[in-house]
Design an enzyme around this catalytic site. Structure first.
Site, PDB file in Angstrom:
ATOM      1  N   ILE A 431       0.755  -1.178   0.208  1.00 40.83           N
ATOM      2  CA  ILE A 431       0.019   0.009   0.092  1.00 40.83           C
ATOM      3  C   ILE A 431       0.915   1.167   0.064  1.00 40.83           C
ATOM      4  CG2 ILE A 431      -1.784   1.146   1.357  1.00 40.83           C
ATOM      5  CD1 ILE A 431      -2.447  -1.551   2.422  1.00 40.83           C
ATOM      6  N   SER A 432       0.550   2.121  -0.639  1.00 41.45           N
ATOM      7  CA  SER A 432       1.435   3.465  -1.010  1.00 41.45           C
ATOM      8  C   SER A 432       1.534   4.095   0.526  1.00 41.45           C
ATOM      9  CB  SER A 432       0.689   4.613  -1.753  1.00 41.45           C
ATOM     10  OG  SER A 432      -0.547   5.099  -1.229  1.00 41.45           O
ATOM     11  N   ASP A 433       0.679   4.434   1.224  1.00 42.31           N
ATOM     12  CA  ASP A 433       0.977   5.259   2.307  1.00 42.31           C
ATOM     13  C   ASP A 433       1.485   4.283   3.391  1.00 42.31           C
ATOM     14  OD1 ASP A 433      -1.719   4.023   2.576  1.00 42.31           O
ATOM     15  OD2 ASP A 433      -2.491   5.945   3.392  1.00 42.31           O
ATOM     16  N   CYS A 434       1.064   3.270   3.366  1.00 43.82           N
ATOM     17  CA  CYS A 434       1.557   2.059   4.501  1.00 43.82           C
ATOM     18  C   CYS A 434       3.232   2.152   4.248  1.00 43.82           C
ATOM     19  CB  CYS A 434       1.032   0.819   4.554  1.00 43.82           C
ATOM     20  SG  CYS A 434      -0.753   0.960   5.042  1.00 43.82           S
ATOM     21  N   GLU A 437       4.488   5.406   5.596  1.00 51.56           N
ATOM     22  CA  GLU A 437       4.717   5.361   6.848  1.00 51.56           C
ATOM     23  C   GLU A 437       5.780   4.473   7.252  1.00 51.56           C
ATOM     24  OE1 GLU A 437       3.671   7.986   8.461  1.00 51.56           O
ATOM     25  OE2 GLU A 437       1.988   8.539   6.976  1.00 51.56           O
TER      26      GLU A 437
END
Ligand code: LAN
Length: 703
Positions: A431-434, A437
């Site tokens: 996942i891009s934002d995982c 982060e």
């Protein structure tokens, strides 16, 4: 560069959590033999509340590090949606797989605890108004689990259903589950044409271009529709047929129900285009070629098997988890693969004070851990908790995805090597934002003054590689994959209850997180060979974020509630990329947030903000919204201290003496209409905001 991994890391088996808001109800007293609300002193009540922000930070840090799991993550209740457990209960019923009796009892307790006291129904999620989708599905589940039709909770639910026209008007996913259960006719559904799966990728309507969640749900649904997989008719089924409807089951005109959706449930009406297509598909269903259908059945089953194997039978989410299990049973009966599925059911189950629920994912392990690490590092007192930090680093280390999936293109998978998932490496969908982060957390751990064997820059660079590959043409980032199809595909959305499900769109959250990750990377690895690309990518990302800011200065959040969440990301993304703090984008955003601050110093947003896409206040200020708003104002170095201080005082006033914080209103969302719980947010965001406050205004957080 690659690294090894074992199976089952980060896996959560269910464990009992306390939900502070949940007072024992009549249901609990009856089923669990619990005493009515006690008068005994809760744990830690002899402790005194924090007297300063620094003390609040220490308490919060101590409390949260004490509940870290053995492999370094923070486990939490990820419940909320009410349409998940029924899929499990129905699947178990159809396949003859028995859940342990204790589970069944806890599931009953959960459903009865979550029944709306006002009208006896259930909605799309725990805080939603009652509708047919929620009510009919809990109804059949409770009956399957053994409650008699005369049980008071069941009776109230039936009264609600019947007062609202019965189950005929249930939305399409409900029609589907009821048809599988043999209490709704397949003729009452619009076709779910499996032949779509044979459409080549060159065509925009190829399922390979849909949002992966939509694709992975309609994959087994189209298989089961083609096979008309249906429960055997038992006495219970015959009873349910009479209980769910206002007219006699045998007299219902099923084809006339295809588009009958109760107004209580309707959120995303079918487009005219879809209505036309559905009518045409209805004709096709009568004349379809058996040869082509069989080919498509084999094709989809191969994709189902691939998804099962790539995710170690966890599957991308709770909906395709049970659907895929049903497909395996349809094809193979209670085969070894069927039991591999059954073994992974517990990854989704969570036991809390309100009973046992099916979570919206197999947990939010990585996501919560990555935020916690960043909040902890920002407190400046992480040095007092070296074991906690080392263990958290360990979780980051073991959950980075080591490889791409085999034969990726054929199965429509994006690269995953170097990405971070939302939950566990076994799940493994990137996942891009995982990933972002994960990168941010890994880099922030590298700044700690003590040795924790941090993730190498080479491995962080693998994450950056994934992030670069995921940037869309519009400059933004979507969730799991690139935006693969045109906006008009949304006109095919058949779900009636969710919006924006057909393709993966660019989101402010995902975009801002990716920008921040790349900015952190370039400051720690300024000579990396891809820095030029990183610079260009950040620039395009910033333009995208600016382009979607609303006139009032806010950003619409898609995965948290709502404008406070979106605006937090928007501002952090711009600030990280070096946007001057006097820029109109930042100034406007602060002005927007200040206009929403309440008399008690806090912020509180309702989930109706997401549903209506306009700011709606919650009844009460919320610590998580307040945390986001304060983090935003402080990231923007908002010049006045007074509103920030009022917010900080509000946060401290809400902290328990033992350092924990209260669980308040539901705070997460997907597809604008369904809410989902992030139960660690109450511990992460107030702490993070307190930490930033101390760093800016009080020189040392260290007492
Ligand atoms: C999630 C959970 C994580 C979430 C974030 C990483 C927080 C977000 O920033 C990007 C989107 C993502 C990955 C996300 C998308 C939608 C999910 C997968 C969920 C909210 C968890 C459950 C939901 C899924 C769609 C639920 C099943 C329902 C369907 C409509 C298929």
């Amino acid at each position: 560069m690659s690294w090894t991994l074992d199976v089952d890391r980060g896996r959560q088996t269910w464990r009992y959590t306390e939900d502070k808001d949940h007072k024992p109800t009549d249901v609990d007293v009856h089923l669990l033999n619990l005493k009515a609300p006690g008068t005994t002193c809760p744990k830690g009540c002899n402790m005194t509340p924090a007297k300063s922000p620094q003390e609040a930070i220490t308490k919060a840090f101590q409390y949260f590090s004490a509940v870290q799991t053995e492999d370094g993550h923070w486990a939490g209740d990820y419940g909320g949606p009410m349409f998940l457990l029924p899929g499990l209960v129905i699947t178990c019923y159809v396949t003859g797989y028995s859940l342990p009796e204790a589970h069944c009892r806890e599931i009953i307790r959960y459903m009865l605890n979550r029944q709306n006291p006002k009208d006896g129904g259930w909605g799309l999620h725990i805080e939603a108004h009652s509708d047919i989708f929620g009510t009919a599905l809990q109804y059949v589940s409770l009956r399957i689990l053994g409650l008699p039709a005369a049980h008071p909770g069941v009776t109230r639910a039936r009264d609600f259903l019947r007062a609202n026209g019965g189950a005929v008007g249930i939305p399409s996913w409900g029609k589907f589950w009821l048809a599988v259960l043999n209490v709704y006719s397949w003729d009452g559904l619009n076709p779910i044409p499996i032949e779509f799966w044979l459409v080549p990728y060159a065509f925009p309507i190829c399922p390979g271009r849909w949002w992966c969640h939509c694709r992975m749900v309609y994959l087994p649904m189209s298989y089961l529709y083609a096979r008309r997989t249906t429960a055997a008719e038992t006495p219970l089924i015959r009873e349910l047929r009479q209980e769910l409807y206002v007219t006699d089951y045998s007299t219902i005109n099923w084809p006339a129900q295809k588009n009958s959706i109760n107004k209580l449930d309707m959120y995303a009406p079918h487009s005219t285009l879809l209505k036309g297509i559905n009518a045409a598909l209805g004709v096709y269903e009568g004349v379809h070629s058996k040869w082509l259908r069989d080919k498509a059945i084999d094709f989809t089953f191969d994709h189902i098997r691939y998804e099962d194997e790539q995710t170690k039978y966890i599957d991308i989410g709770p909906v395709n988890k049970t659907l895929n299990m049903l497909c395996v049973w349809d094809r193979e009966g209670q085969s070894p693969n069927f039991f591999k599925h059954a073994d992974r059911l517990q990854d989704y189950l969570w036991l809390a004070n309100d009973g046992m629920k099916m979570q919206g994912y197999n947990g939010s392990q990585l996501w919560d851990t990555a935020f916690t690490i960043q909040a902890f590092v920002e407190t400046g007192i992480a040095g007092q908790f070296p074991d906690t930090m080392r263990l958290a680093n360990h979780y980051l280390d073991i959950s980075q995805v080591p490889d791409n999936s085999p034969n990726m293109n054929h199965y429509f998978r994006h690269i995953s090597k170097g990405a971070w998932p939302f939950s566990t490496v076994d799940h493994g969908w990137p996942i891009s934002d995982c990933t972002a982060e994960g990168v941010k957390a890994a880099l922030s751990l590298r700044s700690l003054p003590f040795h924790i064997a941090p993730i190498s820059i080479d491995r962080v660079a693998e994450g950056i590689n994934v992030i670069l590959s995921l940037q869309n043409k519009d400059g933004g980032w979507a969730s799991y994959e690139n935006k693969r199809g045109p906006n008009w595909l949304e006109k095919f959305n058949p779900s009636e209850v969710f919006q924006n499900i057909m393709i993966d769109y660019s989101y402010v959250e995902c975009s801002a997180a990716c920008i921040q990750a790349m900015c952190a990377f370039r400051s720690q690895a300024p000579n990396h060979p891809r820095i030029k690309e990183v610079n260009g990518s950040i620039e395009r990302g910033v333009r995208f974020i600016k382009s979607i800011q609303r006139d009032n200065g806010s950003w619409l959040g898609s995965w948290g509630i709502c404008f406070t969440y979106g605006t937090w990301f928007g501002v952090e993304g711009l600030v990280a990329a070096g946007e001057p703090l006097t820029s109109p984008h930042i100034v406007k955003a602060c002005k927007f947030l200040l206009s929403k601050q309440r008399d008690d110093g806090g912020w509180g947003e309702s989930f109706m903000s997401n549903v209506t896409k306009e700011y709606v206040h919650n009844d009460q200020s919320q610590i998580v919204n307040t945390g986001w708003a304060l983090l935003t104002l402080m990231a923007a170095k908002y010049p006045q201290r007074e509103p920030i201080e009022r917010g900080i005082k509000f946060l401290i006033s809400r902290q328990y003496p033992n350092g924990d914080f209260p669980q308040e209103s539901i705070i997460g969302v997907f597809n604008f209409n369904c809410m989902i719980s992030y139960s660690n947010y109450k511990n992460i965001f107030p702490l993070w905001a307190l930490a930033r406050y101390c760093n800016i205004y009080l020189q040392k957080a260290n007492l």
